[in-house]
Design a protein around this motif. Structure first.
Motif, PDB file in Angstrom:
ATOM      1  N   UNK A 157      10.064  55.898  -0.514  1.00 37.67           N
ATOM      2  CA  UNK A 157      11.705  56.084  -1.631  1.00 37.67           C
ATOM      3  C   UNK A 157      12.144  57.310  -0.716  1.00 37.67           C
ATOM      4  N   UNK A 158      11.730  58.339  -1.007  1.00 40.12           N
ATOM      5  CA  UNK A 158      12.374  59.616  -0.888  1.00 40.12           C
ATOM      6  C   UNK A 158      12.203  59.706   0.804  1.00 40.12           C
ATOM      7  N   UNK A 159      11.694  59.266   1.439  1.00 41.52           N
ATOM      8  CA  UNK A 159      11.881  59.354   3.208  1.00 41.52           C
ATOM      9  C   UNK A 159      12.984  58.470   3.602  1.00 41.52           C
ATOM     10  N   UNK A 160      12.745  57.454   2.628  1.00 43.78           N
ATOM     11  CA  UNK A 160      13.775  56.412   2.959  1.00 43.78           C
ATOM     12  C   UNK A 160      15.564  57.113   2.987  1.00 43.78           C
ATOM     13  N   UNK A 161      15.410  57.922   1.625  1.00 42.50           N
ATOM     14  CA  UNK A 161      16.678  58.389   1.349  1.00 42.50           C
ATOM     15  C   UNK A 161      16.378  60.062   2.183  1.00 42.50           C
ATOM     16  N   UNK A 162      15.268  60.385   2.955  1.00 46.28           N
ATOM     17  CA  UNK A 162      15.518  61.387   3.832  1.00 46.28           C
ATOM     18  C   UNK A 162      16.599  60.624   5.001  1.00 46.28           C
ATOM     19  N   UNK A 163      15.933  60.100   5.568  1.00 43.65           N
ATOM     20  CA  UNK A 163      16.273  59.108   6.704  1.00 43.65           C
ATOM     21  C   UNK A 163      18.128  58.745   6.818  1.00 43.65           C
ATOM     22  N   UNK A 164      18.336  58.713   5.567  1.00 46.53           N
ATOM     23  CA  UNK A 164      20.214  57.818   5.473  1.00 46.53           C
ATOM     24  C   UNK A 164      20.612  58.479   5.638  1.00 46.53           C
ATOM     25  N   UNK A 165      20.133  59.947   4.844  1.00 46.04           N
ATOM     26  CA  UNK A 165      21.036  61.167   4.819  1.00 46.04           C
ATOM     27  C   UNK A 165      20.948  62.102   6.430  1.00 46.04           C
ATOM     28  N   UNK A 166      20.446  61.450   6.735  1.00 43.04           N
ATOM     29  CA  UNK A 166      20.155  62.561   8.332  1.00 43.04           C
ATOM     30  C   UNK A 166      20.781  61.885   9.316  1.00 43.04           C
ATOM     31  N   UNK A 167      21.104  60.524   9.451  1.00 41.96           N
ATOM     32  CA  UNK A 167      21.992  59.386  10.137  1.00 41.96           C
ATOM     33  C   UNK A 167      23.391  60.094   9.800  1.00 41.96           C
ATOM     34  N   UNK A 185      10.598  61.737   7.265  1.00 42.15           N
ATOM     35  CA  UNK A 185      10.728  60.480   7.463  1.00 42.15           C
ATOM     36  C   UNK A 185       9.945  59.578   7.065  1.00 42.15           C
ATOM     37  N   UNK A 186       8.614  60.144   8.275  1.00 42.96           N
ATOM     38  CA  UNK A 186       7.221  59.246   8.070  1.00 42.96           C
ATOM     39  C   UNK A 186       6.064  60.587   7.315  1.00 42.96           C
ATOM     40  N   UNK A 187       5.256  59.901   7.289  1.00 44.38           N
ATOM     41  CA  UNK A 187       4.558  60.747   6.375  1.00 44.38           C
ATOM     42  C   UNK A 187       2.965  61.043   7.076  1.00 44.38           C
ATOM     43  N   UNK A 188       2.499  59.869   8.470  1.00 43.15           N
ATOM     44  CA  UNK A 188       2.136  59.808   9.085  1.00 43.15           C
ATOM     45  C   UNK A 188       1.668  60.963  10.192  1.00 43.15           C
ATOM     46  N   UNK A 189       0.981  61.361  10.071  1.00 42.28           N
ATOM     47  CA  UNK A 189       0.625  62.161  11.893  1.00 42.28           C
ATOM     48  C   UNK A 189       0.887  63.782  11.297  1.00 42.28           C
ATOM     49  N   UNK A 190       1.468  63.936   9.634  1.00 42.04           N
ATOM     50  CA  UNK A 190       2.063  65.469   9.894  1.00 42.04           C
ATOM     51  C   UNK A 190       0.877  66.333  10.080  1.00 42.04           C
TER      52      UNK A 190
END
Length: 331
Positions: A179-189, A154-159
């Motif tokens: 945008x892809x990470x935002x959509x991933x977070x919405x999907x996981x919700x 959901x966020x690229x930092x710290x990988x």
């Protein structure tokens, strides 16, 4: 015979993917606090450096962990032996304990890497563990649980360098951008809500049992491999031996050869050097960092004397020689 081999041996092949999990002995904690979890992630990173593993998903709970890992080389058994043993030693040392930490043999489910859907299904199952355990409520975000790879999706930092999100995102037709990470977070919700309000799907039920995830053709190939492997191990007298022990040792010998050339030495020189020679120490530290071969193997190949000397190499290695060897191997 195939069923018995599935229980007693591990399927190993180059490029294999596994869902791996293990629990604490008597279901007791294997992580007592956040410092333990941080240290375990560091240890997992070291294991990945030694084996070349790529981690697609993970979660650390109180008394167990889940990993979705890919092994470019056939070295699950050797890598897991190092990871579990090293973490047991570090946990016991920190908490002044002794004895077993894990309940026994870790569970490993081999996954068909070519079958679409399994990466996403398994990463969902792993990331939703805190929801199922009620460590995160539906009023909270999965972000609020720090100890899973959900944060790295959901966020690229710290990988970390050993984390690989591409296969899961590709199955979901998402791009690794904002945008892809935002959509991933919405999907996981949405998936979190489904997890608590709907019966478990057939796919999740399949994840929870068995030893293999894949179509009929893949399962047949794995059964054939298990049977062939079991016959070889029976002839050698050890069902718990790795399918291919040579991978770590082959890489270890390659590193010794390259390191000796960088240091201007030959194989014949090793036996004549002092056991504590700084060049030997640097070579031992290099092999420990980049392979999962046993310390006894390193001590024998480098003529270091007692095996205990190997475990001290990382702290004793000359920084200058370490940089020289690293630079040579990166050319």
């Amino acid at each position: 015979m195939a069923t018995d081999m599935a229980r007693k041996t591990r399927v190993e092949f180059d490029g294999a993917v596994y869902h791996v999990l293990d629990r604490g002995d008597r279901r007791e904690a294997i992580f007592r606090d956040d410092a333990d979890r941080e240290r375990f992630l560091e240890t997992l990173g070291e294991a990945c450096g030694r084996t070349g593993w790529r981690v697609h998903a993970l979660v650390l709970m109180g008394n167990h962990y889940h990993l979705l890992i890919e092994t470019p080389q056939a070295n699950l058994v050797a890598g897991m032996r190092w990871l579990q043993t090293t973490w047991t030693v570090r946990f016991n040392r920190r908490h002044r304990l002794c004895g077993h930490l894990f309940q026994g043999r870790y569970k490993s489910v081999v996954v068909d890497p070519e079958e679409r859907g399994y990466f996403a299904t398994l990463s969902d199952y792993i990331h939703l563990n805190p929801i199922r355990a009620r460590l995160v409520s539906l009023e909270q975000r999965l972000f609020d649980y720090r100890w899973s790879s959900y944060l790295w999706y959901a966020a690229k930092a710290g990988r970390p360098a050993w984390f690989e999100p591409g296969d899961v995102l590709a199955e979901l037709q998402l791009v690794d951008d904002a945008e892809g990470r935002r959509l991933y977070a919405e999907r996981m919700r949405r998936r979190a809500v489904e997890e608590l309000t709907q019966p478990a799907s057939t796919a999740i039920a399949e994840v929870r049992r068995g030893w293999c995830l894949g179509g009929a053709g893949f399962r047949e190939r794995m059964l054939d491999l298990l049977e062939a492997t079991g016959e070889k191990l029976l002839r050698r007298g050890g069902l718990d031996a790795p399918v291919r022990r040579s991978h770590g040792e082959e890489e270890g010998r390659r590193l010794i050869g390259a390191g000796l050339r960088a240091l201007g030495l030959s194989q014949a020189d090793l036996s004549g050097l002092k056991k504590g020679d700084e060049r030997k120490i640097a070579l031992a530290a290099l092999i420990r960092a980049r392979t999962c071969v046993p310390n006894a193997w390193i001590a024998r190949e480098l003529h270091l004397g007692h095996v205990s000397r190997v475990s001290r190499c990382a702290s004793q290695a000359s920084p200058k020689l370490t940089r020289q060897l690293d630079a040579c191997l990166e050319r």
